[in-house]
Design a protein around this motif. Sequence first.
Motif, PDB file in Angstrom:
ATOM      1  N   THR A  52       0.993  -1.048  -0.101  1.00  0.00           N
ATOM      2  CA  THR A  52      -0.671  -0.064   0.072  1.00  0.00           C
ATOM      3  C   THR A  52       0.251   1.345   0.278  1.00  0.00           C
ATOM      4  O   THR A  52       0.368   2.323  -0.791  1.00  0.00           O
ATOM      5  CB  THR A  52      -0.750   0.004   1.053  1.00  0.00           C
ATOM      6  OG1 THR A  52      -2.120  -0.691   1.237  1.00  0.00           O
ATOM      7  CG2 THR A  52      -1.743   1.506   1.382  1.00  0.00           C
ATOM      8  N   GLN A  91      -9.113   0.343  -1.503  1.00  0.00           N
ATOM      9  CA  GLN A  91      -9.203  -1.128  -0.907  1.00  0.00           C
ATOM     10  C   GLN A  91     -10.917  -1.164  -0.221  1.00  0.00           C
ATOM     11  O   GLN A  91     -11.490  -1.741  -0.303  1.00  0.00           O
ATOM     12  CB  GLN A  91      -8.576  -1.062  -0.211  1.00  0.00           C
ATOM     13  CG  GLN A  91      -8.284  -2.599   0.622  1.00  0.00           C
ATOM     14  CD  GLN A  91      -7.054  -2.975   2.317  1.00  0.00           C
ATOM     15  OE1 GLN A  91      -6.476  -2.705   1.861  1.00  0.00           O
ATOM     16  NE2 GLN A  91      -7.481  -4.788   2.269  1.00  0.00           N
ATOM     17  N   ASP A 167      -5.769  -1.356  -4.899  1.00  0.00           N
ATOM     18  CA  ASP A 167      -5.163  -2.138  -4.242  1.00  0.00           C
ATOM     19  C   ASP A 167      -6.283  -2.800  -3.581  1.00  0.00           C
ATOM     20  O   ASP A 167      -7.035  -2.477  -2.807  1.00  0.00           O
ATOM     21  CB  ASP A 167      -4.897  -0.265  -2.932  1.00  0.00           C
ATOM     22  CG  ASP A 167      -4.293  -0.888  -1.548  1.00  0.00           C
ATOM     23  OD1 ASP A 167      -3.870  -2.320  -1.615  1.00  0.00           O
ATOM     24  OD2 ASP A 167      -4.156  -0.405  -0.251  1.00  0.00           O
ATOM     25  N   GLU A 168      -5.502  -4.472  -3.011  1.00  0.00           N
ATOM     26  CA  GLU A 168      -6.269  -5.182  -3.219  1.00  0.00           C
ATOM     27  C   GLU A 168      -8.327  -4.843  -2.844  1.00  0.00           C
ATOM     28  O   GLU A 168      -8.552  -5.503  -1.913  1.00  0.00           O
ATOM     29  CB  GLU A 168      -6.193  -5.429  -1.276  1.00  0.00           C
ATOM     30  CG  GLU A 168      -4.520  -6.014  -0.702  1.00  0.00           C
ATOM     31  CD  GLU A 168      -4.319  -5.991   0.313  1.00  0.00           C
ATOM     32  OE1 GLU A 168      -5.167  -7.277   0.338  1.00  0.00           O
ATOM     33  OE2 GLU A 168      -3.430  -6.326   0.679  1.00  0.00           O
TER      34      GLU A 168
HETATM   35 MG   LIG Z   1      -1.946  -2.194   1.894  1.00  0.00          MG
END
Ligand SMILES: [Mg+2]
Lengths: 367, 300
Positions: A52, A91, A167-168
Motif C-alpha cells: 500500500t 481497498q 489496492d487489494e
Molecule cells: Mg495494504
Amino acid sequence: MGEGVGSCIPAIEARSVVKSFPGGAVALDHVSIDIRPNEFFTLLGPSGCGKTTLLRLIAGFEQPTAGEIYLDGERIEHLPPFRRPINTVFQSYALFPHMTVGQNIAFGLEMQGIAKAEIARRVAEMLALVKLEGFEGRKADQMSGGQQQRVALARALANKPKVLLLDEPLSALDLKLRKEMQFELKRLQTETGITFVFVTHDQEEALTMSDRIAVMSAGRVLQVGAPRDIYENPEHRFVADFIGETDFLDAMVEASDDAGVRYRLSSGAFIDGPPQDFNAGASVALSTRPERLHLGDAAGDGLAGTIDAVVYFGTDTTFHVALDGGAGSIRVREQNIAGKPFPFDRGDRVTIQMPRAAVRAFRDFKG
Amino acid sequence: MIEYFRRTPAARRTALVSPAVGAILLFMVLPLGLMLIYSFLQRATYGGVIWTLSFQSYIQFLFEHDLDDSLIFNSAYLQIYARSFILAGITTVLCVIIGFPTALYLVQQSERRRNILMFLVTIPFWTNLLVRTYAWILLLRREGLVDYGLQAVGITDAPLGLLYTDVANLIGLVYSFLPFMVLPIYSSLEKLDFRLVEAAYDLGANRITALRRIVIPLAMPGIAAGCILVLVPCLGAYVTPELLGGGKALMIGNLIQQQFGASQNWPFGAALSFALLAIVLIALIAYSLRFGRGALTEGR
Ligand SMILES: [Mg+2]
Ligand SMILES: Nc1ncnc2c1ncn2[C@@H]1O[C@H](COP(=O)(O)OP(=O)(O)O)[C@@H](O)[C@H]1O
C-alpha cells in the motif's frame, strides 16, 4: 524497426525508493521497479510488506523519504495527487456517500472541466463498461459490495488515466464474486489498454491475472518476473515458500559440478538436482513442490518414507510422507482418475520419485 | 434496548418508562404550561397575576393604546426581536467561520494532541459565565487591555471604547457560544473517512474543491446541529447583552427579564417567551423536515 526509444520508457519507474515513517518504521527499503506501458503488473506480498505504501507513493498521497519516481520518464514526486494522470481504486472503495453512482463517476470529469453533455456521455459509457446500466441514480451505499467495487472502477477509469492503481480491490468480496471480478478486471485492462498496478496478498490471484509480478517482503522487492518465471524459478526461499505449495528439507551439498548437484539429507539419503552455484559442504534448504513428485511402491527407486496422512481434494489427492531417518516431511500430489483409486493408504511404506528438475536449493538462511 | 422494550409486556413497559416521563412532565411540561396560562391572564399591579382570561399580553406585543383607546401598531417589541435575531444570526455565522476550521484542525491532530486540545475547548464550561463575562469587561473597557494592546502595536491611536456597544456584545456572544459550534462539527468530522478526501484529490480535486464538495457536505449535519445549538440559546441570551452591551441595546432575554423584574408584568413576560418559543419551534420543524427525521438527535 519502427519502434522508437519511447516504447522502452517504463510507464512507472521507481528508483531506490525509501519510505520511512516517523517513529522509525521503514516501509520501503530501496525499492526499484519498472512497470511497462499497458501491462497488468502485480505487487504481491504478505500483509505489512509495504504494498500500500508503494501505491500511495505512486498516487502522490505520500512523499518518498529518498529515491525517485518517474511517470513516462518524468519525475513526479513533487506533483500533488490531483496533478498526476493516475487514478486509484481504493481497498475500501471510498465512494462518496452523499452522491449518487452517476455523480461519483462524474466527479473526476467535472474536475477536468469537461462540458456537461460530454460528462453525461462518458458516465453512460463507464456504466456500460462495468455493466451497471440503470444504476446511475442510486446512492452509493444502496449498492452491494460487488456493485460498489464496479462503481469505484468506473469512477477511476472515467478520467482515462495513464496508470490505474488497485489496492487489494477484491479482498472484501466472497469467493465466487472475486473470481468473476478477476475476470472482469482482466477484460477491462485489455479493453482500455491502461497500465494496471494491482496489489494483492493472494498468490493465486497474482498468478492468474498478471503479466508480471513483483514479490515483496519486509519493504523489499525480492523478485520481478512473469508468473511462470516466478513460480518455476524462485530466486529466494521466501518466494518459493510464498508462491504455490512448497516443502523444505535441510540438506548438505555433497558434490557440485556442471552436470548437477548431489545433496545429502540428515538421514544420509542422497538427492540429485540440476546444476546450481554451490560449494561442496554448504548447508542448504531443498525445496520441492507436491505436484512435481510421484509416489512409487516400497520396492521402487527413490526416497523411502511412510504415509502420514491422505487428503482428498476432488481433482487430486495429497499424500503427506514422513521420510525415513527423520529427514523431514514432504507432500506428494497425484491427480485423481475416475474409478481408479490409488493403491496407497495411511501407514503404507512408499518411495518418492523426484525428477531432477523438481529439486531446487536455497542457501540456508531464513528469509 | 428497543428490542427489549418490544418484547416486554405493556404494563412492565409503562412502569419502566414512567420515571423518565414523570421527570419530563414535572420539569418541562409543567413550567411551560404554567407560563402559557400566565400569558393569557391579567397582570397584577405589583407582579403576579389576576386569574381573568385576557389577550392583552399578545395584543401588547404588536399594538399600543392610543389616547382615544384605539389600537395602533407598535413595532418596538418586534424591533427588539429583529435585533436579537440579527445579533444571534451574526453570532452563529461568526461561530461557523471560526468553529469549522478549528474543528477541522482538531481532527487532523494525533490522538494525544487532540485530547489535550479538546480539553482546552471545553475549559470554559468549567467556570461560571458571569465570571468570564466580567473578564471581558476588563479587556474591553476604555483603556482596557484590548485598547492598550491595539495602541501599543499602533493599529489604533485612541481608545476604542468597545464596552457597552454591539461589537462588545457580539464578541461576548461568539466567545460564550463557540464551543457549542466546535463540538458538533468536530464529532461529525471525526466520523468522516479521510480516504474520501484522498479519493477526491486522486480524481483531480484540489484542496479547496475537496473541502467544498466532500468535507463540508459530509460535515453538514454537524454544522447544522452547531447552528441550532448556538442560534437558539443566543436568542435568549441575557448575561452577555446585559453586561457587555450595557443593557442599552435590548435583546429578547433582557426584555423578558424586565417584564418579570422592573415592569412587574408577568403575563407579558410569559407571552414574550411564548412568541420566542413558537418561532424557534417552527424553525426546528423546518430543519428536521429538510434533513429528515432524527437529524437533530442523531447528528447525521
Ligand atoms: Mg495494504
Ligand atoms: N502512516 C504510517 N505510519 C507509520 N507506519 C506505517 C504507516 N503506513 C504504513 N506503515 C507501516 O509500513 C509497513 C507497510 O505497510 P503497508 O504499506 O500498509 O503494507 P501492506 O499494504 O503490504 O499490507 C507496515 O509495517 C506499516 O505498519
